[in-house]
Design a protein around this motif. Sequence first.
Motif, short mmCIF file in Angstrom:
data_model
loop_
_atom_site.label_atom_id
_atom_site.label_comp_id
_atom_site.label_asym_id
_atom_site.label_seq_id
_atom_site.Cartn_x
_atom_site.Cartn_y
_atom_site.Cartn_z
N HIS A 55 -7.42 7.20 1.28
CA HIS A 55 -7.07 7.27 -0.14
C HIS A 55 -5.83 6.42 -0.31
N CYS A 56 -6.02 5.16 -0.63
CA CYS A 56 -4.97 4.16 -0.45
C CYS A 56 -4.60 3.43 -1.74
N THR A 94 -3.09 0.79 -3.81
CA THR A 94 -2.72 -0.52 -3.30
C THR A 94 -2.40 -1.45 -4.45
N ASN A 140 2.62 6.52 2.02
CA ASN A 140 2.16 7.83 2.49
C ASN A 140 0.64 7.89 2.61
N THR A 141 -0.02 6.75 2.68
CA THR A 141 -1.48 6.72 2.71
C THR A 141 -2.03 7.34 3.99
N ASP A 142 -3.23 7.87 3.86
CA ASP A 142 -3.96 8.35 5.04
C ASP A 142 -5.05 7.35 5.43
N ARG A 143 -5.01 6.17 4.81
CA ARG A 143 -5.97 5.07 5.02
C ARG A 143 -7.36 5.37 4.49
N ILE A 188 0.87 -1.18 0.00
CA ILE A 188 0.00 0.00 0.00
C ILE A 188 0.90 1.23 0.00
N ASP A 189 0.43 2.31 -0.57
CA ASP A 189 1.18 3.57 -0.61
C ASP A 189 1.70 3.88 0.79
#
Length: 84
Positions: free
Chosen positions: A16-17, A19, A11-14, A8-9
């Motif tokens: 906007h992920c 994957t 830098n994700t904010d969970r 998963i990215d």
Amino acid sequence: MAVEFVGIDPNTDRDHCPTVWVDLEAEEILLQGWTARPGTRSACEATSPANGPVPDGEAIVRLPARMAPMIREACDAVERARLR
């Protein structure tokens, strides 16, 4: 279906992920990303050797370059499965 999570990215904010997964049985790489903006889509269509616009059921997906290691890992996993 043998879908396996790859990454998963980072830098994700969970919410906007982007994957990456692989389906080893189908030998497919599965990507979740952002939908291409209209200008990006048009630019891709204009430079594609395919005939016409992106058809229904297909999409141009954007992934951050920082995910390249995950995409390589997914390619390697599918290649290993193919060689079995």
